[in-house]
Write a protein that holds these residues in place. Structure first.
Motif, PDB file in Angstrom:
ATOM      1  N   CYS A 102      -4.026  25.796   7.815  1.00 41.00           N
ATOM      2  CA  CYS A 102      -3.218  24.750   7.197  1.00 41.00           C
ATOM      3  C   CYS A 102      -2.973  25.066   5.720  1.00 41.00           C
ATOM      4  CB  CYS A 102      -3.893  23.392   7.315  1.00 41.00           C
ATOM      5  SG  CYS A 102      -2.927  22.056   6.563  1.00 41.00           S
ATOM      6  N   TYR A 103      -1.716  25.204   5.352  1.00 42.82           N
ATOM      7  CA  TYR A 103      -1.288  25.415   3.971  1.00 42.82           C
ATOM      8  C   TYR A 103      -0.401  24.232   3.626  1.00 42.82           C
ATOM      9  CZ  TYR A 103       0.598  27.789  -0.160  1.00 42.82           C
ATOM     10  OH  TYR A 103       0.955  28.132  -1.444  1.00 42.82           O
ATOM     11  N   ALA A 104      -0.809  23.426   2.656  1.00 45.79           N
ATOM     12  CA  ALA A 104      -0.088  22.180   2.403  1.00 45.79           C
ATOM     13  C   ALA A 104      -0.089  21.825   0.927  1.00 45.79           C
ATOM     14  CB  ALA A 104      -0.716  21.044   3.209  1.00 45.79           C
ATOM     15  N   ALA A 105       0.852  20.942   0.586  1.00 45.72           N
ATOM     16  CA  ALA A 105       0.962  20.379  -0.758  1.00 45.72           C
ATOM     17  C   ALA A 105       1.272  18.895  -0.625  1.00 45.72           C
ATOM     18  CB  ALA A 105       2.069  21.076  -1.539  1.00 45.72           C
ATOM     19  N   PHE A 106       0.837  18.128  -1.610  1.00 47.95           N
ATOM     20  CA  PHE A 106       1.023  16.683  -1.599  1.00 47.95           C
ATOM     21  C   PHE A 106       1.569  16.213  -2.945  1.00 47.95           C
ATOM     22  CE2 PHE A 106      -2.311  17.778   1.307  1.00 47.95           C
ATOM     23  CZ  PHE A 106      -2.108  16.965   2.406  1.00 47.95           C
ATOM     24  N   VAL A 107       2.490  15.251  -2.885  1.00 47.25           N
ATOM     25  CA  VAL A 107       2.995  14.598  -4.092  1.00 47.25           C
ATOM     26  C   VAL A 107       3.059  13.099  -3.834  1.00 47.25           C
ATOM     27  CG1 VAL A 107       4.367  16.584  -4.846  1.00 47.25           C
ATOM     28  CG2 VAL A 107       5.446  14.813  -3.445  1.00 47.25           C
ATOM     29  N   LEU A 108       3.081  12.346  -4.910  1.00 47.55           N
ATOM     30  CA  LEU A 108       3.322  10.910  -4.825  1.00 47.55           C
ATOM     31  C   LEU A 108       4.761  10.677  -5.262  1.00 47.55           C
ATOM     32  CD1 LEU A 108      -0.005   9.539  -6.334  1.00 47.55           C
ATOM     33  CD2 LEU A 108       0.608   9.851  -3.932  1.00 47.55           C
ATOM     34  N   ASP A 109       5.557  10.075  -4.388  1.00 46.61           N
ATOM     35  CA  ASP A 109       6.966   9.846  -4.694  1.00 46.61           C
ATOM     36  C   ASP A 109       7.107   8.716  -5.716  1.00 46.61           C
ATOM     37  OD1 ASP A 109       6.896   7.337  -3.399  1.00 46.61           O
ATOM     38  OD2 ASP A 109       8.243   7.947  -1.795  1.00 46.61           O
ATOM     39  N   PRO A 110       8.331   8.342  -6.097  1.00 46.71           N
ATOM     40  CA  PRO A 110       8.507   7.323  -7.134  1.00 46.71           C
ATOM     41  C   PRO A 110       7.853   5.971  -6.830  1.00 46.71           C
ATOM     42  CG  PRO A 110      10.545   8.528  -6.863  1.00 46.71           C
ATOM     43  CD  PRO A 110       9.617   8.988  -5.763  1.00 46.71           C
ATOM     44  N   ASP A 111       7.601   5.665  -5.551  1.00 45.45           N
ATOM     45  CA  ASP A 111       6.938   4.416  -5.188  1.00 45.45           C
ATOM     46  C   ASP A 111       5.448   4.576  -4.892  1.00 45.45           C
ATOM     47  OD1 ASP A 111       9.007   2.322  -5.217  1.00 45.45           O
ATOM     48  OD2 ASP A 111       9.994   3.672  -3.806  1.00 45.45           O
ATOM     49  N   GLY A 112       4.913   5.767  -5.096  1.00 44.64           N
ATOM     50  CA  GLY A 112       3.491   5.997  -4.865  1.00 44.64           C
ATOM     51  C   GLY A 112       3.129   6.367  -3.442  1.00 44.64           C
ATOM     52  N   HIS A 113       4.127   6.613  -2.581  1.00 47.66           N
ATOM     53  CA  HIS A 113       3.848   7.060  -1.216  1.00 47.66           C
ATOM     54  C   HIS A 113       3.429   8.520  -1.240  1.00 47.66           C
ATOM     55  CE1 HIS A 113       5.480   3.350   0.247  1.00 47.66           C
ATOM     56  NE2 HIS A 113       6.625   3.577  -0.359  1.00 47.66           N
ATOM     57  N   ASP A 114       2.493   8.864  -0.376  1.00 44.13           N
ATOM     58  CA  ASP A 114       1.948  10.214  -0.305  1.00 44.13           C
ATOM     59  C   ASP A 114       2.815  11.063   0.624  1.00 44.13           C
ATOM     60  OD1 ASP A 114      -0.006  12.207  -0.759  1.00 44.13           O
ATOM     61  OD2 ASP A 114      -0.981  11.693   1.131  1.00 44.13           O
ATOM     62  N   VAL A 115       3.432  12.104   0.057  1.00 44.30           N
ATOM     63  CA  VAL A 115       4.350  12.956   0.815  1.00 44.30           C
ATOM     64  C   VAL A 115       3.766  14.359   0.900  1.00 44.30           C
ATOM     65  CG1 VAL A 115       6.696  13.869   0.930  1.00 44.30           C
ATOM     66  CG2 VAL A 115       6.307  11.577   0.007  1.00 44.30           C
ATOM     67  N   GLU A 116       3.710  14.904   2.100  1.00 45.68           N
ATOM     68  CA  GLU A 116       3.107  16.213   2.347  1.00 45.68           C
ATOM     69  C   GLU A 116       4.140  17.169   2.933  1.00 45.68           C
ATOM     70  OE1 GLU A 116      -0.226  18.145   5.393  1.00 45.68           O
ATOM     71  OE2 GLU A 116       0.211  16.008   5.454  1.00 45.68           O
TER      72      GLU A 116
ATOM     73  N   GLY B 195       0.808  -1.221   0.000  1.00 45.85           N
ATOM     74  CA  GLY B 195       0.000   0.000   0.000  1.00 45.85           C
ATOM     75  C   GLY B 195       0.834   1.261   0.000  1.00 45.85           C
ATOM     76  N   ARG B 196       0.164   2.386   0.234  1.00 44.09           N
ATOM     77  CA  ARG B 196       0.814   3.701   0.270  1.00 44.09           C
ATOM     78  C   ARG B 196       1.015   4.147   1.697  1.00 44.09           C
ATOM     79  NH1 ARG B 196      -2.381   7.711  -3.560  1.00 44.09           N
ATOM     80  NH2 ARG B 196      -2.276   8.766  -1.594  1.00 44.09           N
ATOM     81  N   LEU B 197       2.090   4.842   1.894  1.00 45.17           N
ATOM     82  CA  LEU B 197       2.406   5.420   3.198  1.00 45.17           C
ATOM     83  C   LEU B 197       2.277   6.932   3.083  1.00 45.17           C
ATOM     84  CD1 LEU B 197       3.681   5.004   6.065  1.00 45.17           C
ATOM     85  CD2 LEU B 197       5.863   5.433   4.953  1.00 45.17           C
ATOM     86  N   HIS B 198       1.773   7.560   4.109  1.00 38.32           N
ATOM     87  CA  HIS B 198       1.707   9.024   4.149  1.00 38.32           C
ATOM     88  C   HIS B 198       2.737   9.540   5.132  1.00 38.32           C
ATOM     89  CE1 HIS B 198       0.243  13.114   4.315  1.00 38.32           C
ATOM     90  NE2 HIS B 198       0.340  13.020   5.634  1.00 38.32           N
ATOM     91  N   VAL B 199       3.472  10.536   4.687  1.00 40.79           N
ATOM     92  CA  VAL B 199       4.475  11.150   5.544  1.00 40.79           C
ATOM     93  C   VAL B 199       4.307  12.658   5.441  1.00 40.79           C
ATOM     94  CG1 VAL B 199       6.865  11.790   5.050  1.00 40.79           C
ATOM     95  CG2 VAL B 199       6.375   9.586   5.947  1.00 40.79           C
ATOM     96  N   GLY B 200       4.240  13.340   6.570  1.00 41.54           N
ATOM     97  CA  GLY B 200       4.105  14.792   6.574  1.00 41.54           C
ATOM     98  C   GLY B 200       5.353  15.466   7.113  1.00 41.54           C
ATOM     99  N   PHE B 201       5.808  16.482   6.394  1.00 39.07           N
ATOM    100  CA  PHE B 201       6.954  17.277   6.818  1.00 39.07           C
ATOM    101  C   PHE B 201       6.487  18.672   7.197  1.00 39.07           C
ATOM    102  CE2 PHE B 201       8.864  14.069   4.119  1.00 39.07           C
ATOM    103  CZ  PHE B 201      10.007  13.726   4.817  1.00 39.07           C
ATOM    104  N   ALA B 202       6.979  19.207   8.309  1.00 47.25           N
ATOM    105  CA  ALA B 202       6.640  20.568   8.742  1.00 47.25           C
ATOM    106  C   ALA B 202       7.496  21.565   7.969  1.00 47.25           C
ATOM    107  CB  ALA B 202       6.891  20.711  10.237  1.00 47.25           C
TER     108      ALA B 202
END
Length: 130
Positions: A108-122, A66-73
């Motif tokens: 909350c001001y945020a952006a999301f991308v899917l990395d090369p493996d499809g993980h959700d990065v914020e 599956g996909r993992l979500h990771v959030g960066f401040a």
């Protein structure tokens, strides 16, 4: 507070390059780079600030599930924008352009991308505009 997060990637060199470049606008850099030759087993990379790798990837034989979500401040909304641009330029897929996300909370001001493996990065800024 997030101490660290780690997960298996399908192409270690590609993912290391992605993380090194996409997160540079936040001051997040490569702190641990342990090749399979060095460890005698799997390769591992750790990213963080001031020698503290709180984001880790590896290439062990586990199967991705599956996909993992990771959030960066982010320190500012400009940093959110810069991360999104850098990630897209490095090959990520857009999963939510930088904008206010009032469904999370009013500032909350945020952006999301899917990395090369499809993980959700914020990347997110949770304070007043800056």
């Amino acid at each position: 507070m997030l101490d660290h997060i780690g997960f298996v990637v399908s192409a270690f060199a590609r993912s290391t390059a992605f993380d090194e470049h996409a997160h540079a606008p936040l001051g997040v850099g490569l702190g641990v780079d342990a090749s399979a030759e060095r460890t005698g087993a799997a390769s591992h990379a750790g990213f963080g600030e001031a020698g503290r790798p709180y984001f880790r990837i590896g290439d062990d034989a586990n199967v991705l599930h599956g996909r993992l979500h990771v959030g960066f401040a982010a320190g500012s909304r400009g940093d959110v924008d810069a991360v999104h641009r850098a990630a897209i330029a490095t090959g990520a897929r857009d999963d939510g352009a930088p904008r206010l996300r009032p469904q999370d909370h009013a500032r909350c001001y945020a952006a999301f991308v899917l990395d090369p493996d499809g993980h959700d990065v914020e990347a997110a800024r949770h304070s007043a505009a800056s």
